[in-house]
Write a protein that holds these residues in place. Structure first.
Motif, PDB file in Angstrom:
ATOM      1  N   GLU A 169      59.612  38.746  10.020  1.00  0.00           N
ATOM      2  CA  GLU A 169      60.348  37.793   9.188  1.00  0.00           C
ATOM      3  C   GLU A 169      60.857  36.638  10.036  1.00  0.00           C
ATOM      4  N   LEU A 170      61.363  36.948  11.208  1.00  0.00           N
ATOM      5  CA  LEU A 170      61.872  35.898  12.094  1.00  0.00           C
ATOM      6  C   LEU A 170      60.737  34.971  12.543  1.00  0.00           C
ATOM      7  N   CYS A 171      59.625  35.569  12.971  1.00  0.00           N
ATOM      8  CA  CYS A 171      58.492  34.753  13.442  1.00  0.00           C
ATOM      9  C   CYS A 171      57.898  33.916  12.312  1.00  0.00           C
ATOM     10  N   GLY A 172      58.009  34.391  11.080  1.00  0.00           N
ATOM     11  CA  GLY A 172      57.438  33.668   9.948  1.00  0.00           C
ATOM     12  C   GLY A 172      58.336  32.597   9.364  1.00  0.00           C
ATOM     13  N   LEU A 173      59.562  32.452   9.887  1.00  0.00           N
ATOM     14  CA  LEU A 173      60.472  31.439   9.350  1.00  0.00           C
ATOM     15  C   LEU A 173      59.898  30.032   9.536  1.00  0.00           C
ATOM     16  N   VAL A 228      59.938  27.595  12.756  1.00  0.00           N
ATOM     17  CA  VAL A 228      61.283  27.411  13.319  1.00  0.00           C
ATOM     18  C   VAL A 228      61.277  27.723  14.804  1.00  0.00           C
ATOM     19  N   PHE A 229      60.774  28.892  15.170  1.00  0.00           N
ATOM     20  CA  PHE A 229      60.835  29.317  16.575  1.00  0.00           C
ATOM     21  C   PHE A 229      59.496  29.090  17.266  1.00  0.00           C
ATOM     22  N   LEU A 230      59.564  28.358  18.365  1.00  0.00           N
ATOM     23  CA  LEU A 230      58.363  27.931  19.079  1.00  0.00           C
ATOM     24  C   LEU A 230      58.298  28.561  20.464  1.00  0.00           C
ATOM     25  N   SER A 231      57.075  28.733  20.934  1.00  0.00           N
ATOM     26  CA  SER A 231      56.866  29.148  22.320  1.00  0.00           C
ATOM     27  C   SER A 231      57.009  27.935  23.223  1.00  0.00           C
ATOM     28  N   GLN A 232      56.957  28.155  24.535  1.00  0.00           N
ATOM     29  CA  GLN A 232      57.050  27.022  25.457  1.00  0.00           C
ATOM     30  C   GLN A 232      55.799  26.153  25.414  1.00  0.00           C
ATOM     31  N   GLY A 234      54.721  25.195  22.504  1.00  0.00           N
ATOM     32  CA  GLY A 234      54.908  24.416  21.287  1.00  0.00           C
ATOM     33  C   GLY A 234      54.285  25.004  20.048  1.00  0.00           C
ATOM     34  N   SER A 235      53.841  26.265  20.109  1.00  0.00           N
ATOM     35  CA  SER A 235      53.259  26.914  18.936  1.00  0.00           C
ATOM     36  C   SER A 235      54.228  27.962  18.400  1.00  0.00           C
ATOM     37  N   ARG A 236      53.948  28.486  17.215  1.00  0.00           N
ATOM     38  CA  ARG A 236      54.812  29.509  16.610  1.00  0.00           C
ATOM     39  C   ARG A 236      54.932  30.707  17.550  1.00  0.00           C
ATOM     40  N   ILE A 237      56.140  31.168  17.752  1.00  0.00           N
ATOM     41  CA  ILE A 237      56.354  32.295  18.661  1.00  0.00           C
ATOM     42  C   ILE A 237      55.743  33.551  18.064  1.00  0.00           C
ATOM     43  N   THR A 238      55.269  34.462  18.922  1.00  0.00           N
ATOM     44  CA  THR A 238      54.618  35.688  18.463  1.00  0.00           C
ATOM     45  C   THR A 238      55.599  36.853  18.459  1.00  0.00           C
ATOM     46  N   ARG A 239      55.232  37.883  17.706  1.00  0.00           N
ATOM     47  CA  ARG A 239      56.062  39.090  17.674  1.00  0.00           C
ATOM     48  C   ARG A 239      56.141  39.729  19.055  1.00  0.00           C
ATOM     49  N   GLN A 240      55.025  39.688  19.795  1.00  0.00           N
ATOM     50  CA  GLN A 240      55.022  40.285  21.129  1.00  0.00           C
ATOM     51  C   GLN A 240      56.013  39.580  22.045  1.00  0.00           C
TER      52      GLN A 240
END
Length: 320
Positions: A169-173, A228-232, A234-240
């Motif tokens: 749910e968090l990663c999909g925001l 909402v939450f991005l990796s360094q 610049g893409s959507r952060i993953t569950r891992q």
């Protein structure tokens, strides 16, 4: 020509996705369970839906136990088998229903792991007292992307504990799901069921800070889209990545093996300890059944005893 088990299985998974609206995780899990089931049947020479017997189904469940699978995994596999055969009968693919009264393995009640309020406060505060020093670019200018990731991590931890979100749910925001004026988050839960949860206090402040100041620094490194939450990168952060950062910050404050779901469990437990109604906690967590939420009432009964002592007029009396 009669349908094969393989073809029927593909149709069943498509039915779950399209008509039942099951989550991607559920479909993937059921797909793996049924692949294993069909491989087992194939070894026994069973390839047609009407040829499957009750003995075949029971033998497969026994084999799963003998493989050492957890009871919960065996239960899910048995549920997948029952649903698959029920679907084939309903769709008139076959008349045979070998799992009609197949007993599901009893799933042992396992109390959820929780951390104390004090540990939650340490996790959310201690690692974030001082920002890391920005890295230096080749031009000599400061690169604050590491600071942005640090402040993103703070917001992630605050939302996992402050809103009781699942990792998926968090990663999909998406940005449109953050309703700051109303202090709400729109969350897409299991089975594509949408719910709205409040985001308040330190969770709201950390999220606002991240969105206004730090997310733009991460977004320049890639194609962020609406996440909402991005990796360094610049893409959507993953569950891992979320699992790894939760465990890392847990270690920083002496909590080994911290799991994101532990923060969700702690959120629910602490709300109930604080006196929130069970049905309201059920709604906030997105549980389909209140029986799932009731599990949290068994985690720590100390607060129940203290509340009773404070509330009942004769609870604290001693024989005189």
């Amino acid at each position: 020509m009669a349908a094969s088990l393989d073809r029927a299985c593909r149709d069943y998974l498509a039915y779950l996705a399209i008509e039942r609206g099951s989550s991607r995780n559920t479909i993937q899990s059921y797909g793996r369970d049924l692949d294993r089931y069909l491989a087992f049947l194939a070894k026994r020479g069973v390839v047609a839906p009407d040829d499957v017997t009750r003995e075949d189904a029971e033998a497969h469940v026994r084999e799963l136990h003998e493989m050492g699978l957890a009871s919960s995994s065996v239960q899910r596999a048995a549920s997948a088998m029952k649903g698959f055969h029920r679907f084939m009968v309903a769709e008139q693919i076959c008349e045979n229903h070998p799992t009609a009264d197949l007993a599901l393995p009893r799933k042992p009640e396992r109390l959820p792991d929780v951390i104390s309020r004090e540990d939650a406060a340490r996790l959310l505060d201690e690692p974030f007292r001082v920002d890391p020093r920005p890295k230096a670019r080749q031009t000599g200018e400061p690169d604050r992307s590491n600071v942005a990731a640090f402040r993103r991590d703070k917001a992630i931890l605050e939302l996992l504990y402050g809103c009781g979100l699942r990792v998926s749910e968090l990663c999909g925001l998406d940005l449109r799901d953050v309703l700051l004026d109303e202090e709400l988050l729109r969350v897409m839960g299991k089975g594509s069921k949408e719910r709205v949860v409040p985001v308040l206090g330190t969770a709201a402040r950390a999220l606002v800070s991240y969105l206004e100041e730090w997310r733009p620094l991460l977004a320049v490194h890639g194609r962020p889209g609406p996440a909402v939450f991005l990796s360094q990168r610049g893409s959507r952060i993953t569950r891992q990545a979320v699992h790894a950062l939760v465990e890392r910050y847990g270690r920083m404050v002496g909590i080994e093996g911290l799991h994101p779901h532990t923060l969700r469990h702690s959120y629910a437990t602490h709300l109930l300890e604080g006196g929130m109604d069970l049905r309201m906690v059920q709604e906030l967590l997105g549980h389909a059944s209140v029986s799932t939420t009731q599990l949290y009432t068994h985690v720590d009964r100390t607060h129940v005893r203290m509340a009773y002592l404070q509330a009942h007029p004769r609870a604290g009396l001693r024989e005189g």
